[in-house]
Design a protein around this motif. Structure first.
Motif, short mmCIF file in Angstrom:
data_model
loop_
_atom_site.label_atom_id
_atom_site.label_comp_id
_atom_site.label_asym_id
_atom_site.label_seq_id
_atom_site.Cartn_x
_atom_site.Cartn_y
_atom_site.Cartn_z
N ASN A 265 51.59 -20.45 14.97
CA ASN A 265 52.61 -21.61 14.99
C ASN A 265 51.71 -22.73 14.54
N TYR A 266 50.73 -23.32 15.62
CA TYR A 266 49.74 -24.45 15.07
C TYR A 266 48.88 -24.11 14.17
N LEU A 269 51.78 -25.51 11.55
CA LEU A 269 52.08 -26.87 11.40
C LEU A 269 51.25 -27.79 10.82
N ALA A 270 49.97 -27.19 10.87
CA ALA A 270 48.73 -28.00 9.80
C ALA A 270 48.34 -28.05 8.82
N ALA A 271 49.28 -26.23 8.30
CA ALA A 271 49.22 -25.50 6.47
C ALA A 271 47.76 -25.66 6.34
N ALA A 339 58.07 -29.74 14.26
CA ALA A 339 58.27 -28.87 15.26
C ALA A 339 58.80 -28.99 16.61
N PRO A 428 52.92 -30.97 7.22
CA PRO A 428 52.41 -31.26 5.00
C PRO A 428 53.79 -30.95 4.40
#
Lengths: 453, 453
Positions: A265-266, A269-271, A339, A428
């Motif tokens: 998941n982390y 979220l940051a691609a 998120a 992003p």
């Protein structure tokens, strides 16, 4: 043991020296005296040449203990097993906990190699692993072990303890004993703790808990982990379609699943794959570029759109100063609601309807948009001494935030609906997408008011 | 038990009805027949009025079991305990597992209230909790329980099992028994499993493991969780400064810590508390606005900067089309390197030096920047039929990505150095920051080439 207090570097040095000097006895004593986790840390740092020595010095059973202790990266496991001769590899796998062995076999793409390993194993173990190999990856079946303790419902506490004493060497956990009927269906569960404190003569059925939390063999691993966590279990039984007991999943595997999900998941979220740490800059770039380039093309849409408003900008260049402020702020708001939405989806807090949180996110968007919009309207109006400009910026900001908020909440749900992992809808991605909508909103509003600017 | 298969909604309805009809006996039977976790789910949905009834129907000991089973949000716990009369609250706390009771007492800001509760408890429990209350929050000390089993090193296996039978009711886990010397220092650990399979006459020292992984009472909870996970433990002993055994931390609390850390990092990356799910749009907005407004002011810097280049834009409005593309892409690259950096920091993979990964991120930035830069230079050059424009955009893109990459990697490290949680350096923060640097780079390069455009 003086080694215990040495740093990892010192220990590696020590063992490399022993290997170079072919001092097998001393190597075995010192290496095996370490905790399995520490053995792994050292083992990982050996060169291929050194590892070949290790396979000669350390028995398959000892090597199995090492592999059992740590969920290593798949790429490393593949390398290690390809270095061993087939008999040693097969033997190591057969000594490992079945769930871990299956995990490795699943990673080996070469089906001939897998068959070869299974042929070289004791037939009982091979049969066990073959069955487990049939379960889909990332389900309860793929995660479970078949080494557990179950007893018929007629047994007494004393008989059960005697049985455990014989079985304890094999079983992955003996802290829960499952009580089954003739059809191998779970009737109850009794903890070792309860067995210890009650009289040997009592039937286990007297003290077992009849409400047993279990999972189906096809349940997704995330769901299994959530259940174990919610009910504070040390292990959970896995049942088939006739409710027959097939295996158990222990807490150590659950912890690994929770960690994997959190990391995924982390990363989403940051691609970016945040566990790229072993990589060189070239490998890191390879991992990061696909998203960057994809989003670059999405961003080209925004650039084209702004290009269409070039005459508008020529007439009022002051507008250009606020483009990034509006797109940036809307992107931030979109990332926030994204998120929250992904979190709700992974926790299954949310019911499945696509628009169930529509009203909530709309209201949140209107509220945050209104406050940020009024703030920036005042600032821009005063700064540029232009009330109309302030109004344009403020209104555009508010609308852009509302739209970004809704996009952040709906896109992951939509992806979930059409079968994609919602966590792939990264921050992003949402900010690049909302750049487009924000620019459209901004220049549409500005065009409308242009003659008044 | 027919209730077992009912949905949560149906069960709540059932229990609300029983409460309204004052049917205490039936309520107790049905409510307590549920698993503690399910009791919590129902309890949370009761109204204040209904809960007051529940406190009359359910004993403090039963209520303690309910609170022990689930790590509830602090805000809810505060409400529940403020609803109870002091004697009931104190009694409930005294029946709870010490680590959980301390967790709640830590949340109650009113020190008089805490003292009142402690006074109303049995003095032995009050002393135990007072000691635990002295440990700093989020350290091993605050997480540990004092209910564990330890035996002197002289004991035999049989004596130890007898001792466990007496102690098992109190202790949080009996699956590990810690073997201590006269100074209460750990000499070894023996699992219940090992006790069961060995002869009663053997001294425990014969079968105990002498290498015990333990943590200091002041160790941070994240570090403790990492250790338990690495070594696949069910519990870890906590020691004081003379290496004396003070308590143990069990796997269920570790799972909660890992979950909290993961959630905090995920929330940090998105600049929003992702567990805001119980909130109304107003509460959600309150949570999201501080970051949005803060970043709005940071974004104002970028707007001011663009404003300074208004004459440049007037001369070449074509430049404005690419502003969001460059700031957006650089922001995406910055978010990627930020996430990787935060991950490395939380895993302590990274050594502490501020610039240790500088070279790595610089190279990664140059590589990704070069590829994205060349791509966009070609696209822009062909699209606008202007090689110089392509060169400007491409060079600016490359430099902006390199700078954003470095910022993403260094900012969290810098925050860690000066004592902030690196996870606070969110994706939105890095993209807003890199908007500023990207615009500066873009227009500086464009000014330089302006006469050639």
């Amino acid at each position: 043991m003086t080694l215990k207090n040495l740093s990892l570097e010192k220990r590696i040095e020590h063992f490399s020296k022993l290997l170079a000097e072919h001092r097998m006895g001393r190597f075995r004593t010192d290496f095996l005296a370490q905790h399995a986790f520490d053995q792994v840390q050292v083992f990982k740092e050996f060169s291929t040449h050194e590892r070949k020595h290790v396979y000669d010095y350390i028995s398959p059973e000892e090597m199995a203990g090492l592999f059992d202790s740590d969920p290593m990266e798949e790429s490393l496991l593949k390398v290690y097993f390809s270095e061993m001769n087939a008999q040693y590899a097969a033997s190591t796998l057969s000594f490992m906990k079945p769930d871990n062995a299956v995990h490795i076999l699943n990673e080996i793409d070469d089906t001939h190699q897998v068959s070869a390993y299974l042929t070289l194993m004791p037939s009982k173990v091979a049969r066990e692993l073959s069955t487990l190999l049939n379960y889909t990856d990332h389900t309860a079946g793929a995660l479970m072990t078949t080494d557990f303790v179950s007893v018929p419902v007629e047994m007494t506490v004393g008989e059960t303890i005697q049985y455990i004493k014989k079985e304890a060497i094999e079983a992955e956990t003996i802290y829960y004993v499952y009580v089954v009927n003739e059809a191998n269906q779970i009737q109850g569960v009794i903890s070792l703790r309860d067995l210890i404190v009650h009289s040997d003569e009592d039937p286990v059925s007297q003290w077992m808990r009849r409400q047993v939390i279990s999972v189906n063999v096809n349940e997704e691993e995330e769901e299994v982990a959530r259940t174990v966590q919610d009910y504070n279990l040390l292990a959970i039984p896995v049942t088939g379609y006739d409710n027959e007991l097939l295996g158990i999943i222990t807490i150590d595997d659950i912890v690994d699943v929770l960690e994997e999900v959190a990391t995924a998941n982390y990363s989403g979220l940051a691609a970016v794959d945040v566990d790229e740490d072993h990589a060189t800059p070239l490998q890191a770039s390879k991992g990061r570029l696909p998203w960057l380039i994809t989003l670059l093309f999405l961003g080209m849409g925004t650039a084209t759109l702004i290009g269409k408003y070039e005459t508008l900008i020529e007439e009022a260049t002051v507008l250009s100063a606020f483009i990034t402020l509006i797109t940036g702020t809307a992107g931030n708001a979109g990332t926030q609601s994204l998120a929250v939405a992904v979190r709700k989806l992974t926790n299954k807090d949310e019911d499945d309807k696509l628009f169930s949180s529509f009203g909530f996110e709309l209201m949140t968007g209107v509220l945050t948009g209104l406050i940020v919009g009024v703030t920036i309207a005042l600032i821009a109006g005063v700064w540029k001494q232009n009330i109309i400009l302030g109004l344009i910026i403020g209104t555009a900001m508010m609308c852009a935030i509302i739209v970004a908020n809704l996009a952040g909440a709906l896109v992951p749900k939509l992806m979930d609906k059409i079968g994609f992992d919602p966590a792939v809808a990264s921050g992003p991605f949402i900010s690049t997408l909302s750049d487009l909508t924000s620019v459209l909103i901004y220049f549409s509003i500005a065009s409308f008011f242009l003659d008044k600017l």
